[in-house]
Design a protein around this motif. Structure first.
Motif, PDB file in Angstrom:
ATOM      1  N   MET A  53       4.704 -27.811  -4.506  1.00  0.00           N
ATOM      2  CA  MET A  53       5.302 -28.137  -3.222  1.00  0.00           C
ATOM      3  C   MET A  53       5.263 -29.641  -2.939  1.00  0.00           C
ATOM      4  SD  MET A  53       3.827 -24.928  -1.007  1.00  0.00           S
ATOM      5  CE  MET A  53       4.239 -25.599   0.575  1.00  0.00           C
ATOM      6  N   LEU A  54       4.224 -30.310  -3.392  1.00  0.00           N
ATOM      7  CA  LEU A  54       4.068 -31.741  -3.126  1.00  0.00           C
ATOM      8  C   LEU A  54       4.573 -32.623  -4.266  1.00  0.00           C
ATOM      9  CD1 LEU A  54       0.492 -31.604  -1.573  1.00  0.00           C
ATOM     10  CD2 LEU A  54       2.680 -31.748  -0.369  1.00  0.00           C
ATOM     11  N   ASN A  55       5.081 -32.013  -5.328  1.00  0.00           N
ATOM     12  CA  ASN A  55       5.549 -32.737  -6.518  1.00  0.00           C
ATOM     13  C   ASN A  55       4.465 -33.682  -7.046  1.00  0.00           C
ATOM     14  OD1 ASN A  55       8.072 -31.521  -6.655  1.00  0.00           O
ATOM     15  ND2 ASN A  55       8.939 -32.989  -5.197  1.00  0.00           N
ATOM     16  N   ASP A  56       3.260 -33.141  -7.186  1.00  0.00           N
ATOM     17  CA  ASP A  56       2.117 -33.920  -7.649  1.00  0.00           C
ATOM     18  C   ASP A  56       1.453 -33.166  -8.792  1.00  0.00           C
ATOM     19  OD1 ASP A  56       0.192 -35.859  -7.801  1.00  0.00           O
ATOM     20  OD2 ASP A  56      -1.014 -35.049  -6.159  1.00  0.00           O
ATOM     21  N   ILE A  57       1.078 -33.878  -9.814  1.00  0.00           N
ATOM     22  CA  ILE A  57       0.479 -33.259 -10.991  1.00  0.00           C
ATOM     23  C   ILE A  57      -1.012 -33.020 -10.834  1.00  0.00           C
ATOM     24  CG2 ILE A  57      -0.042 -35.381 -12.242  1.00  0.00           C
ATOM     25  CD1 ILE A  57       1.578 -32.341 -13.823  1.00  0.00           C
ATOM     26  N   ALA A  58      -1.638 -33.553  -9.795  1.00  0.00           N
ATOM     27  CA  ALA A  58      -3.089 -33.476  -9.626  1.00  0.00           C
ATOM     28  C   ALA A  58      -3.566 -32.031  -9.500  1.00  0.00           C
ATOM     29  CB  ALA A  58      -3.529 -34.281  -8.414  1.00  0.00           C
ATOM     30  N   GLY A  59      -2.811 -31.194  -8.826  1.00  0.00           N
ATOM     31  CA  GLY A  59      -3.208 -29.792  -8.680  1.00  0.00           C
ATOM     32  C   GLY A  59      -3.217 -29.062 -10.007  1.00  0.00           C
ATOM     33  N   GLN A  60      -2.242 -29.349 -10.845  1.00  0.00           N
ATOM     34  CA  GLN A  60      -2.179 -28.685 -12.146  1.00  0.00           C
ATOM     35  C   GLN A  60      -3.277 -29.189 -13.077  1.00  0.00           C
ATOM     36  OE1 GLN A  60       1.839 -29.173 -13.474  1.00  0.00           O
ATOM     37  NE2 GLN A  60       2.637 -27.793 -11.910  1.00  0.00           N
ATOM     38  N   SER A  61      -3.607 -30.456 -12.996  1.00  0.00           N
ATOM     39  CA  SER A  61      -4.707 -30.958 -13.829  1.00  0.00           C
ATOM     40  C   SER A  61      -6.048 -30.401 -13.345  1.00  0.00           C
ATOM     41  CB  SER A  61      -4.727 -32.485 -13.829  1.00  0.00           C
ATOM     42  OG  SER A  61      -4.921 -32.973 -12.524  1.00  0.00           O
ATOM     43  N   THR A  62      -6.185 -30.182 -12.039  1.00  0.00           N
ATOM     44  CA  THR A  62      -7.399 -29.548 -11.516  1.00  0.00           C
ATOM     45  C   THR A  62      -7.526 -28.129 -12.034  1.00  0.00           C
ATOM     46  OG1 THR A  62      -7.244 -30.893  -9.528  1.00  0.00           O
ATOM     47  CG2 THR A  62      -8.637 -28.940  -9.408  1.00  0.00           C
ATOM     48  N   VAL A  63      -6.408 -27.420 -12.083  1.00  0.00           N
ATOM     49  CA  VAL A  63      -6.420 -26.050 -12.614  1.00  0.00           C
ATOM     50  C   VAL A  63      -6.842 -26.041 -14.071  1.00  0.00           C
ATOM     51  CG1 VAL A  63      -4.927 -24.103 -13.211  1.00  0.00           C
ATOM     52  CG2 VAL A  63      -4.779 -25.133 -10.955  1.00  0.00           C
ATOM     53  N   PHE A  64      -6.417 -27.026 -14.831  1.00  0.00           N
ATOM     54  CA  PHE A  64      -6.825 -27.103 -16.235  1.00  0.00           C
ATOM     55  C   PHE A  64      -8.345 -27.204 -16.356  1.00  0.00           C
ATOM     56  CE2 PHE A  64      -7.899 -29.757 -19.913  1.00  0.00           C
ATOM     57  CZ  PHE A  64      -7.471 -28.915 -20.919  1.00  0.00           C
ATOM     58  N   PHE A  65      -8.955 -28.067 -15.565  1.00  0.00           N
ATOM     59  CA  PHE A  65     -10.405 -28.222 -15.631  1.00  0.00           C
ATOM     60  C   PHE A  65     -11.119 -26.981 -15.087  1.00  0.00           C
ATOM     61  CE2 PHE A  65      -9.190 -32.751 -15.730  1.00  0.00           C
ATOM     62  CZ  PHE A  65      -9.753 -33.053 -16.955  1.00  0.00           C
ATOM     63  N   VAL A  66     -10.564 -26.355 -14.077  1.00  0.00           N
ATOM     64  CA  VAL A  66     -11.162 -25.122 -13.540  1.00  0.00           C
ATOM     65  C   VAL A  66     -11.118 -24.019 -14.594  1.00  0.00           C
ATOM     66  CG1 VAL A  66     -10.851 -23.296 -11.827  1.00  0.00           C
ATOM     67  CG2 VAL A  66     -10.757 -25.671 -11.128  1.00  0.00           C
ATOM     68  N   LEU A  67     -10.028 -23.925 -15.342  1.00  0.00           N
ATOM     69  CA  LEU A  67      -9.932 -22.908 -16.394  1.00  0.00           C
ATOM     70  C   LEU A  67     -10.915 -23.171 -17.528  1.00  0.00           C
ATOM     71  CD1 LEU A  67      -6.101 -22.238 -16.585  1.00  0.00           C
ATOM     72  CD2 LEU A  67      -7.879 -20.747 -15.698  1.00  0.00           C
ATOM     73  N   VAL A  68     -11.168 -24.431 -17.839  1.00  0.00           N
ATOM     74  CA  VAL A  68     -12.158 -24.749 -18.869  1.00  0.00           C
ATOM     75  C   VAL A  68     -13.550 -24.317 -18.416  1.00  0.00           C
ATOM     76  CG1 VAL A  68     -13.314 -26.667 -20.046  1.00  0.00           C
ATOM     77  CG2 VAL A  68     -10.826 -26.604 -19.909  1.00  0.00           C
ATOM     78  N   VAL A  69     -13.886 -24.605 -17.165  1.00  0.00           N
ATOM     79  CA  VAL A  69     -15.180 -24.198 -16.627  1.00  0.00           C
ATOM     80  C   VAL A  69     -15.264 -22.676 -16.543  1.00  0.00           C
ATOM     81  CG1 VAL A  69     -16.648 -24.272 -14.587  1.00  0.00           C
ATOM     82  CG2 VAL A  69     -15.567 -26.348 -15.412  1.00  0.00           C
ATOM     83  N   ALA A  70     -14.163 -22.022 -16.177  1.00  0.00           N
ATOM     84  CA  ALA A  70     -14.154 -20.560 -16.089  1.00  0.00           C
ATOM     85  C   ALA A  70     -14.343 -19.925 -17.466  1.00  0.00           C
ATOM     86  CB  ALA A  70     -12.852 -20.076 -15.466  1.00  0.00           C
ATOM     87  N   ALA A  71     -13.783 -20.538 -18.498  1.00  0.00           N
ATOM     88  CA  ALA A  71     -13.979 -20.001 -19.845  1.00  0.00           C
ATOM     89  C   ALA A  71     -15.440 -20.081 -20.256  1.00  0.00           C
ATOM     90  CB  ALA A  71     -13.099 -20.759 -20.836  1.00  0.00           C
ATOM     91  N   ALA A  72     -16.091 -21.186 -19.932  1.00  0.00           N
ATOM     92  CA  ALA A  72     -17.524 -21.304 -20.229  1.00  0.00           C
ATOM     93  C   ALA A  72     -18.326 -20.305 -19.416  1.00  0.00           C
ATOM     94  CB  ALA A  72     -17.993 -22.720 -19.947  1.00  0.00           C
ATOM     95  N   GLU A  73     -17.919 -20.091 -18.167  1.00  0.00           N
ATOM     96  CA  GLU A  73     -18.609 -19.115 -17.319  1.00  0.00           C
ATOM     97  C   GLU A  73     -18.467 -17.707 -17.880  1.00  0.00           C
ATOM     98  OE1 GLU A  73     -17.961 -16.977 -13.014  1.00  0.00           O
ATOM     99  OE2 GLU A  73     -16.637 -18.604 -13.622  1.00  0.00           O
ATOM    100  N   VAL A  74     -17.302 -17.389 -18.378  1.00  0.00           N
ATOM    101  CA  VAL A  74     -17.082 -16.054 -18.946  1.00  0.00           C
ATOM    102  C   VAL A  74     -17.958 -15.843 -20.165  1.00  0.00           C
ATOM    103  CG1 VAL A  74     -15.360 -14.670 -20.171  1.00  0.00           C
ATOM    104  CG2 VAL A  74     -14.770 -15.732 -18.014  1.00  0.00           C
ATOM    105  N   VAL A  75     -18.061 -16.846 -21.013  1.00  0.00           N
ATOM    106  CA  VAL A  75     -18.880 -16.707 -22.219  1.00  0.00           C
ATOM    107  C   VAL A  75     -20.339 -16.455 -21.857  1.00  0.00           C
ATOM    108  CG1 VAL A  75     -19.770 -17.964 -24.208  1.00  0.00           C
ATOM    109  CG2 VAL A  75     -17.347 -18.055 -23.677  1.00  0.00           C
ATOM    110  N   VAL A  76     -20.877 -17.259 -20.967  1.00  0.00           N
ATOM    111  CA  VAL A  76     -22.282 -17.109 -20.594  1.00  0.00           C
ATOM    112  C   VAL A  76     -22.493 -15.851 -19.761  1.00  0.00           C
ATOM    113  CG1 VAL A  76     -24.161 -18.160 -19.282  1.00  0.00           C
ATOM    114  CG2 VAL A  76     -22.723 -19.576 -20.736  1.00  0.00           C
ATOM    115  N   GLY A  77     -21.628 -15.644 -18.774  1.00  0.00           N
ATOM    116  CA  GLY A  77     -21.777 -14.488 -17.888  1.00  0.00           C
ATOM    117  C   GLY A  77     -21.644 -13.162 -18.602  1.00  0.00           C
ATOM    118  N   LEU A  78     -20.637 -13.038 -19.449  1.00  0.00           N
ATOM    119  CA  LEU A  78     -20.480 -11.776 -20.176  1.00  0.00           C
ATOM    120  C   LEU A  78     -21.604 -11.556 -21.170  1.00  0.00           C
ATOM    121  CD1 LEU A  78     -16.660 -11.388 -20.799  1.00  0.00           C
ATOM    122  CD2 LEU A  78     -18.133 -10.037 -19.337  1.00  0.00           C
ATOM    123  N   GLY A  79     -22.126 -12.632 -21.748  1.00  0.00           N
ATOM    124  CA  GLY A  79     -23.275 -12.483 -22.641  1.00  0.00           C
ATOM    125  C   GLY A  79     -24.485 -11.922 -21.919  1.00  0.00           C
ATOM    126  N   ILE A  80     -24.741 -12.430 -20.719  1.00  0.00           N
ATOM    127  CA  ILE A  80     -25.862 -11.913 -19.925  1.00  0.00           C
ATOM    128  C   ILE A  80     -25.614 -10.482 -19.502  1.00  0.00           C
ATOM    129  CG2 ILE A  80     -27.068 -12.184 -17.725  1.00  0.00           C
ATOM    130  CD1 ILE A  80     -26.660 -15.211 -18.053  1.00  0.00           C
TER     131      ILE A  80
END
Length: 101
Positions: A53-80
């Motif tokens: 909506m704002l024609n800004d790439i910052a939101g999409q780059s934030t999503v990229f970093f959130v997905l990287v953190v979520a992938a690490a969370e899934v690995v650790v969380g599912l292991g536990i």
């Protein structure tokens, strides 16, 4: 003609609400974990919508970093979670106090 941004934000709010209700109501650890992931994806959807909506790439780059953190969370969380379910098949969130040393 695309879909208006308000529809995406409404969908994100509904998904976040379903995840929050599921997190508060359910006692199964695996279901609670999936509800947290649903809430995280709802937040990602709102970030992408605002970026569009704002024609800004910052939101999409934030999503990229959130997905990287979520992938690490899934690995650790599912292991536990898998290690807990191997010891007790019917483990609930109330039983996790046994993890204390």
């Amino acid at each position: 003609m695309g879909v208006p941004g308000a529809w995406y934000l409404t969908l994100a709010a509904v998904l976040f609400g379903v995840g929050a209700v599921g997190l508060l109501i359910r006692r199964n650890v695996l279901i609670m974990f999936m509800c947290v992931e649903l809430m995280l994806n709802a937040a990602n959807l709102s970030f992408v919508t605002f970026a569009r909506m704002l024609n800004d790439i910052a939101g999409q780059s934030t999503v990229f970093f959130v997905l990287v953190v979520a992938a690490a969370e899934v690995v650790v969380g599912l292991g536990i979670i898998v290690s807990i379910f191997r010891r007790r098949a019917a483990a609930t969130a109330d039983d996790l106090h046994s993890l204390k040393g």
